[in-house]
Design a protein around this motif. Structure first.
Motif, PDB file in Angstrom:
ATOM      1  N   LYS A 183      42.622  47.328  50.519  1.00 50.56           N
ATOM      2  CA  LYS A 183      43.109  45.984  50.812  1.00 50.56           C
ATOM      3  C   LYS A 183      41.921  45.024  50.842  1.00 50.56           C
ATOM      4  CE  LYS A 183      46.817  45.029  53.423  1.00 50.56           C
ATOM      5  NZ  LYS A 183      47.655  45.026  54.615  1.00 50.56           N
ATOM      6  N   ILE A 184      42.033  43.952  50.037  1.00 52.58           N
ATOM      7  CA  ILE A 184      40.976  42.945  50.008  1.00 52.58           C
ATOM      8  C   ILE A 184      41.579  41.564  50.226  1.00 52.58           C
ATOM      9  CG2 ILE A 184      39.444  44.287  48.504  1.00 52.58           C
ATOM     10  CD1 ILE A 184      40.312  42.458  46.176  1.00 52.58           C
ATOM     11  N   GLU A 185      40.744  40.694  50.801  1.00 56.52           N
ATOM     12  CA  GLU A 185      41.115  39.302  50.992  1.00 56.52           C
ATOM     13  C   GLU A 185      40.210  38.482  50.079  1.00 56.52           C
ATOM     14  OE1 GLU A 185      41.810  37.277  55.043  1.00 56.52           O
ATOM     15  OE2 GLU A 185      39.753  36.730  54.474  1.00 56.52           O
ATOM     16  N   VAL A 186      40.819  37.652  49.232  1.00 59.93           N
ATOM     17  CA  VAL A 186      40.055  36.866  48.276  1.00 59.93           C
ATOM     18  C   VAL A 186      40.406  35.393  48.468  1.00 59.93           C
ATOM     19  CG1 VAL A 186      39.560  36.482  45.839  1.00 59.93           C
ATOM     20  CG2 VAL A 186      40.106  38.779  46.627  1.00 59.93           C
ATOM     21  N   ASN A 187      39.360  34.564  48.555  1.00 63.43           N
ATOM     22  CA  ASN A 187      39.561  33.118  48.634  1.00 63.43           C
ATOM     23  C   ASN A 187      39.196  32.556  47.266  1.00 63.43           C
ATOM     24  OD1 ASN A 187      39.406  30.312  49.082  1.00 63.43           O
ATOM     25  ND2 ASN A 187      38.919  30.653  51.245  1.00 63.43           N
ATOM     26  N   ILE A 188      40.226  32.099  46.541  1.00 65.63           N
ATOM     27  CA  ILE A 188      40.040  31.587  45.186  1.00 65.63           C
ATOM     28  C   ILE A 188      40.025  30.065  45.258  1.00 65.63           C
ATOM     29  CG2 ILE A 188      40.983  31.524  42.844  1.00 65.63           C
ATOM     30  CD1 ILE A 188      42.453  34.177  43.583  1.00 65.63           C
ATOM     31  N   GLN A 189      38.943  29.477  44.741  1.00 69.67           N
ATOM     32  CA  GLN A 189      38.797  28.030  44.772  1.00 69.67           C
ATOM     33  C   GLN A 189      39.969  27.362  44.050  1.00 69.67           C
ATOM     34  OE1 GLN A 189      35.389  26.386  42.665  1.00 69.67           O
ATOM     35  NE2 GLN A 189      35.022  24.993  44.388  1.00 69.67           N
ATOM     36  N   GLY A 190      40.609  26.426  44.721  1.00 68.86           N
ATOM     37  CA  GLY A 190      41.741  25.713  44.156  1.00 68.86           C
ATOM     38  C   GLY A 190      43.068  26.405  44.370  1.00 68.86           C
ATOM     39  N   VAL A 191      43.058  27.648  44.856  1.00 64.85           N
ATOM     40  CA  VAL A 191      44.299  28.398  45.087  1.00 64.85           C
ATOM     41  C   VAL A 191      44.465  28.703  46.563  1.00 64.85           C
ATOM     42  CG1 VAL A 191      45.551  30.537  44.585  1.00 64.85           C
ATOM     43  CG2 VAL A 191      44.240  29.403  42.780  1.00 64.85           C
ATOM     44  N   GLY A 192      43.395  29.162  47.209  1.00 63.40           N
ATOM     45  CA  GLY A 192      43.446  29.512  48.617  1.00 63.40           C
ATOM     46  C   GLY A 192      43.243  31.000  48.828  1.00 63.40           C
ATOM     47  N   VAL A 193      43.576  31.454  50.019  1.00 60.07           N
ATOM     48  CA  VAL A 193      43.360  32.845  50.412  1.00 60.07           C
ATOM     49  C   VAL A 193      44.527  33.701  49.924  1.00 60.07           C
ATOM     50  CG1 VAL A 193      43.094  34.431  52.353  1.00 60.07           C
ATOM     51  CG2 VAL A 193      42.016  32.180  52.427  1.00 60.07           C
ATOM     52  N   LYS A 194      44.191  34.820  49.296  1.00 53.45           N
ATOM     53  CA  LYS A 194      45.181  35.794  48.833  1.00 53.45           C
ATOM     54  C   LYS A 194      44.760  37.168  49.330  1.00 53.45           C
ATOM     55  CE  LYS A 194      47.623  33.117  46.081  1.00 53.45           C
ATOM     56  NZ  LYS A 194      49.019  32.863  46.260  1.00 53.45           N
ATOM     57  N   ILE A 195      45.737  37.952  49.766  1.00 46.30           N
ATOM     58  CA  ILE A 195      45.467  39.341  50.171  1.00 46.30           C
ATOM     59  C   ILE A 195      46.080  40.248  49.119  1.00 46.30           C
ATOM     60  CG2 ILE A 195      45.909  41.112  51.903  1.00 46.30           C
ATOM     61  CD1 ILE A 195      45.826  38.872  54.013  1.00 46.30           C
ATOM     62  N   PHE A 196      45.277  41.169  48.614  1.00 48.49           N
ATOM     63  CA  PHE A 196      45.706  42.097  47.568  1.00 48.49           C
ATOM     64  C   PHE A 196      45.651  43.518  48.101  1.00 48.49           C
ATOM     65  CE2 PHE A 196      43.880  38.480  45.283  1.00 48.49           C
ATOM     66  CZ  PHE A 196      44.908  38.176  44.410  1.00 48.49           C
ATOM     67  N   ASP A 197      46.758  44.241  47.936  1.00 53.46           N
ATOM     68  CA  ASP A 197      46.794  45.669  48.244  1.00 53.46           C
ATOM     69  C   ASP A 197      46.640  46.400  46.911  1.00 53.46           C
ATOM     70  OD1 ASP A 197      47.040  48.067  49.554  1.00 53.46           O
ATOM     71  OD2 ASP A 197      49.217  47.939  49.787  1.00 53.46           O
ATOM     72  N   LEU A 198      45.413  46.745  46.578  1.00 53.21           N
ATOM     73  CA  LEU A 198      45.095  47.317  45.266  1.00 53.21           C
ATOM     74  C   LEU A 198      45.418  48.805  45.213  1.00 53.21           C
ATOM     75  CD1 LEU A 198      41.612  45.602  44.738  1.00 53.21           C
ATOM     76  CD2 LEU A 198      43.863  44.816  43.968  1.00 53.21           C
ATOM     77  N   LYS A 199      45.961  49.227  44.105  1.00 57.14           N
ATOM     78  CA  LYS A 199      46.275  50.642  43.847  1.00 57.14           C
ATOM     79  C   LYS A 199      45.508  51.087  42.605  1.00 57.14           C
ATOM     80  CE  LYS A 199      49.758  50.620  46.836  1.00 57.14           C
ATOM     81  NZ  LYS A 199      49.372  50.794  48.203  1.00 57.14           N
ATOM     82  N   PRO A 200      45.067  52.341  42.572  1.00 53.09           N
ATOM     83  CA  PRO A 200      44.374  52.827  41.375  1.00 53.09           C
ATOM     84  C   PRO A 200      45.255  52.668  40.134  1.00 53.09           C
ATOM     85  CG  PRO A 200      44.149  54.401  43.162  1.00 53.09           C
ATOM     86  CD  PRO A 200      45.136  53.358  43.617  1.00 53.09           C
ATOM     87  N   GLY A 201      44.657  52.189  39.052  1.00 46.90           N
ATOM     88  CA  GLY A 201      45.388  51.979  37.811  1.00 46.90           C
ATOM     89  C   GLY A 201      45.875  50.556  37.624  1.00 46.90           C
ATOM     90  N   MET A 202      45.829  49.755  38.680  1.00 43.96           N
ATOM     91  CA  MET A 202      46.215  48.352  38.544  1.00 43.96           C
ATOM     92  C   MET A 202      45.139  47.619  37.749  1.00 43.96           C
ATOM     93  SD  MET A 202      47.590  47.396  42.372  1.00 43.96           S
ATOM     94  CE  MET A 202      48.146  45.748  41.987  1.00 43.96           C
ATOM     95  N   GLY A 203      45.536  46.570  37.108  1.00 43.44           N
ATOM     96  CA  GLY A 203      44.569  45.776  36.367  1.00 43.44           C
ATOM     97  C   GLY A 203      45.109  44.386  36.153  1.00 43.44           C
ATOM     98  N   TRP A 204      44.239  43.471  35.836  1.00 39.26           N
ATOM     99  CA  TRP A 204      44.670  42.125  35.522  1.00 39.26           C
ATOM    100  C   TRP A 204      43.609  41.425  34.704  1.00 39.26           C
ATOM    101  CZ3 TRP A 204      43.264  43.709  40.358  1.00 39.26           C
ATOM    102  CH2 TRP A 204      42.229  43.042  41.004  1.00 39.26           C
ATOM    103  N   ILE A 205      44.019  40.334  34.088  1.00 41.12           N
ATOM    104  CA  ILE A 205      43.144  39.512  33.266  1.00 41.12           C
ATOM    105  C   ILE A 205      43.228  38.099  33.809  1.00 41.12           C
ATOM    106  CG2 ILE A 205      42.747  38.583  30.957  1.00 41.12           C
ATOM    107  CD1 ILE A 205      44.107  41.096  29.864  1.00 41.12           C
ATOM    108  N   SER A 206      42.087  37.422  33.880  1.00 38.79           N
ATOM    109  CA  SER A 206      42.074  36.073  34.426  1.00 38.79           C
ATOM    110  C   SER A 206      41.120  35.200  33.634  1.00 38.79           C
ATOM    111  CB  SER A 206      41.633  36.115  35.894  1.00 38.79           C
ATOM    112  OG  SER A 206      41.500  34.812  36.417  1.00 38.79           O
ATOM    113  N   GLY A 207      41.389  33.922  33.670  1.00 36.03           N
ATOM    114  CA  GLY A 207      40.466  32.947  33.114  1.00 36.03           C
ATOM    115  C   GLY A 207      39.342  32.701  34.108  1.00 36.03           C
TER     116      GLY A 207
END
Length: 195
Positions: free
Chosen positions: A144-168
């Protein structure tokens, strides 16, 4: 009338391992070159008819697909809409994830304007603010990680092995708020931007 032994009357029938040409009776020479020539000609005629039939069926099926494809033109791709920041990104080496998060990162490759690295964050560890170009993640060890993304705010992610994503491109900072070490593979792509 007497037919010499070297000639025989044969009914052409492929189902009985002999020759067939639309049920016609033929007098074929036995063990003769002209017999082979006739057999070859019959086979060629059958092949031509077969290929003509296949061609007609193919053309018919192609015509059918063009009339029904208009119904299937709906785009089923899911997209996430938001502010396009791709043209706003300016690379700042001081904000590079490998520079800011050097204690948590292991560089695996740096070639062709792409950096690949492994990020390992233990419980309670925090990563300072940094800027990503276009990038992708693949989770190796979840948590579990907490990420503060500029312009979006605080998000908490419950990461599982094999998950993935692509971002700008984005600027963020984060913390491991779980009880397990989190590990992911990241690829940052430094590509030229339009103006």
């Amino acid at each position: 009338m007497h037919i010499p032994e070297r000639w025989q009357l044969a009914y052409l029938d492929t189902s009985q391992n002999s020759e067939q040409l639309y049920g016609h009776f033929l007098t074929l020479p036995k063990n003769n070159f002209s017999s082979l020539k006739i057999k070859t000609m019959l086979q060629m005629k059958n092949n031509i008819n077969f290929f003509a039939l296949i061609s007609i069926l193919f053309l018919f099926s192609c015509n059918q697909s063009t009339t029904t494809s208009a119904k299937n033109d709906m785009d089923t791709t899911s997209t996430v809409t938001g502010k396009d920041t791709s043209s706003e990104f300016v690379y700042n080496p001081a904000m590079d994830p490998l520079t800011v998060g050097a204690a948590f990162s292991k560089k695996l490759g740096d070639t062709l304007n792409m950096k690949m690295f492994e990020v390992t964050i233990k419980p309670g560890d925090s990563v300072a603010i940094h800027t990503h170009p276009d990038h992708s993640f693949y989770v190796l060890q979840g948590g579990k990680i907490e990420v503060n993304i500029q312009g979006v705010g605080v998000k908490i992610f419950d990461l599982k092995p094999g998950m993935g994503w692509i971002s700008g491109p984005l600027t963020d900072f984060g913390k491991n708020i779980g009880n397990t070490t989190v590990k992911w593979l990241e690829v940052d792509v430094y590509r030229p931007r339009g103006k």
